[in-house]
Design a protein around this motif. Sequence first.
Motif, mmCIF file in Angstrom:
data_model
loop_
_atom_site.group_PDB
_atom_site.id
_atom_site.type_symbol
_atom_site.label_atom_id
_atom_site.label_comp_id
_atom_site.label_asym_id
_atom_site.label_seq_id
_atom_site.Cartn_x
_atom_site.Cartn_y
_atom_site.Cartn_z
ATOM 1 N N GLU A 52 2.799 -1.238 -1.939
ATOM 2 C CA GLU A 52 2.311 0.103 -2.243
ATOM 3 C C GLU A 52 1.053 0.408 -1.452
ATOM 4 O O GLU A 52 0.184 -0.454 -1.284
ATOM 5 C CB GLU A 52 2.010 0.255 -3.747
ATOM 6 C CG GLU A 52 3.243 0.445 -4.599
ATOM 7 C CD GLU A 52 2.900 0.874 -6.018
ATOM 8 O OE1 GLU A 52 1.690 1.034 -6.305
ATOM 9 O OE2 GLU A 52 3.823 1.026 -6.831
ATOM 10 N N MET A 53 0.984 1.641 -0.975
ATOM 11 C CA MET A 53 -0.222 2.126 -0.317
ATOM 12 C C MET A 53 -1.289 2.380 -1.382
ATOM 13 O O MET A 53 -0.989 2.455 -2.577
ATOM 14 C CB MET A 53 0.099 3.416 0.439
ATOM 15 C CG MET A 53 1.191 3.279 1.486
ATOM 16 S SD MET A 53 0.619 2.463 2.966
ATOM 17 C CE MET A 53 -0.331 3.817 3.715
ATOM 18 N N PRO A 54 -2.564 2.529 -0.990
ATOM 19 C CA PRO A 54 -3.620 2.824 -1.973
ATOM 20 C C PRO A 54 -3.336 4.070 -2.810
ATOM 21 O O PRO A 54 -3.761 4.158 -3.959
ATOM 22 C CB PRO A 54 -4.857 3.021 -1.091
ATOM 23 C CG PRO A 54 -4.590 2.181 0.117
ATOM 24 C CD PRO A 54 -3.119 2.290 0.356
ATOM 25 N N ASN A 55 -2.601 5.032 -2.234
ATOM 26 C CA ASN A 55 -2.283 6.252 -2.991
ATOM 27 C C ASN A 55 -1.034 6.110 -3.857
ATOM 28 O O ASN A 55 -0.568 7.067 -4.463
ATOM 29 C CB ASN A 55 -2.098 7.435 -2.032
ATOM 30 C CG ASN A 55 -0.933 7.229 -1.061
ATOM 31 O OD1 ASN A 55 -0.245 6.209 -1.107
ATOM 32 N ND2 ASN A 55 -0.716 8.195 -0.191
ATOM 33 N N ARG A 77 5.253 4.184 -1.910
ATOM 34 C CA ARG A 77 6.034 2.971 -1.669
ATOM 35 C C ARG A 77 6.330 2.817 -0.178
ATOM 36 O O ARG A 77 6.766 3.758 0.478
ATOM 37 C CB ARG A 77 7.336 3.041 -2.456
ATOM 38 C CG ARG A 77 8.219 1.809 -2.314
ATOM 39 C CD ARG A 77 9.525 2.009 -3.054
ATOM 40 N NE ARG A 77 10.299 3.109 -2.490
ATOM 41 C CZ ARG A 77 11.498 3.481 -2.933
ATOM 42 N NH1 ARG A 77 12.026 2.866 -3.955
ATOM 43 N NH2 ARG A 77 12.139 4.482 -2.359
ATOM 44 N N ARG A 78 6.092 1.622 0.342
ATOM 45 C CA ARG A 78 6.408 1.315 1.742
ATOM 46 C C ARG A 78 7.071 -0.054 1.820
ATOM 47 O O ARG A 78 7.051 -0.832 0.866
ATOM 48 C CB ARG A 78 5.130 1.310 2.589
ATOM 49 C CG ARG A 78 4.451 2.681 2.755
ATOM 50 C CD ARG A 78 5.193 3.576 3.726
ATOM 51 N NE ARG A 78 4.534 4.854 3.889
ATOM 52 C CZ ARG A 78 3.657 5.132 4.846
ATOM 53 N NH1 ARG A 78 3.309 4.202 5.723
ATOM 54 N NH2 ARG A 78 3.117 6.339 4.942
ATOM 55 N N VAL A 79 7.618 -0.345 3.000
ATOM 56 C CA VAL A 79 8.261 -1.630 3.271
ATOM 57 C C VAL A 79 7.812 -2.097 4.646
ATOM 58 O O VAL A 79 7.627 -1.284 5.557
ATOM 59 C CB VAL A 79 9.804 -1.505 3.225
ATOM 60 C CG1 VAL A 79 10.467 -2.846 3.522
ATOM 61 C CG2 VAL A 79 10.271 -0.972 1.869
ATOM 62 N N ARG A 80 7.625 -3.415 4.794
ATOM 63 C CA ARG A 80 7.239 -3.956 6.098
ATOM 64 C C ARG A 80 7.967 -5.274 6.345
ATOM 65 O O ARG A 80 8.435 -5.927 5.393
ATOM 66 C CB ARG A 80 5.733 -4.173 6.183
ATOM 67 C CG ARG A 80 5.201 -5.255 5.248
ATOM 68 C CD ARG A 80 3.733 -5.576 5.530
ATOM 69 N NE ARG A 80 3.213 -6.585 4.617
ATOM 70 C CZ ARG A 80 2.444 -6.331 3.566
ATOM 71 N NH1 ARG A 80 2.090 -5.077 3.292
ATOM 72 N NH2 ARG A 80 2.007 -7.309 2.796
#
Length: 355
Positions: A232-235, A238-241
Amino acid sequence: MSRKPDAKKYARRSKRPPGPPARREGAVSQSSGPTQEVRQGVQWVTVDEDNDDQRVDNFLLSRLRGVPKSIIYRIVRKGEVRVNKGRVKPDTRLRAGDTVRIPPIVRKEKPEQVKPGSRVQGVMEAAVIFENDQMLVVNKPSGIAVHGGSGLSFGLIEVLRSARPGSRFLELVHRLDRDTSGLVMIAKKRSALRYLQDELRQKRVRKFYHALVAGSWPDDVGRVDEPLLRYEMPNGERRVRVDSAGKASLTTFRSLERFQGYTLVEASPVTGRTHQIRVHSAWVGHPIAGDDKYMDEVSMKAFRSIGGQRLMLHARALEFRLPGTDEPMRLEAPYDEAFDRVLRILGARKSGSEK
């Protein structure tokens, strides 16, 4: 000396509180205002083949839509739910032919967010490209989520349920990102849902996506098997890497057509991770055009300059076996106007440069 009241007579007199006469079992009343209160009497439901081996809690959740889980588990715990007149636990498995007693439930429901005959509903019904008594397949438009939640009042499945009030069962077999268009399978029977989800787990369903990626896709990159990790980003976004601590992930790729600055590729996910094709494409160095999560600002600006308006990822085809018959099936979904327009613009530029 005062007389004590007749306890039995008092109990009979107090059985019903003052107010309007009691409704018969099964009657439904609606209150005015932003929500409607639904009162339903005792239900006796016979379990059919489609619900065989289903847990009691999941059976109740599917029949009592809008009732909080806490209430479902409370009525089971208190013994108000009976199967063949006996008490049960939430994880008790039902069998075809069982009789389930569902006690009176009072719940508040929000009015339908999607009105019958609405434009969105009409678009979704027109997008159905295959249907039989077991399932249907829809060419989902970009920009519509597969289900409501996270600030969205409705999604694909809610629209279909609203359009088909007589359907006893409609459930998503799998999901697509909100901005991805293309084929989505919906089960019309629980047996079909179990069958198709098992086929997905066994990797017997093949999915083929078309993606327009930035740059010239390398001919020697036919597969990407980098592990993917969700974060998760600070805001809170949802992201994936790609990360060695992530889950094993595999996508196969092949080039379909090259344009100036872009390549149309076919991507087939062998595993089914969140944002898998998007992240694997970006990791190779060729993010999907219009991807505001994994494409840099300069590339995004260049894409917008040619009229790009959406994520250029489309679930183009599905290969699977039909539940109930095992008949092999291949379905394809056409691009929408926004996707097709970008390809036409790039095709015109390509033809002009070749003259």
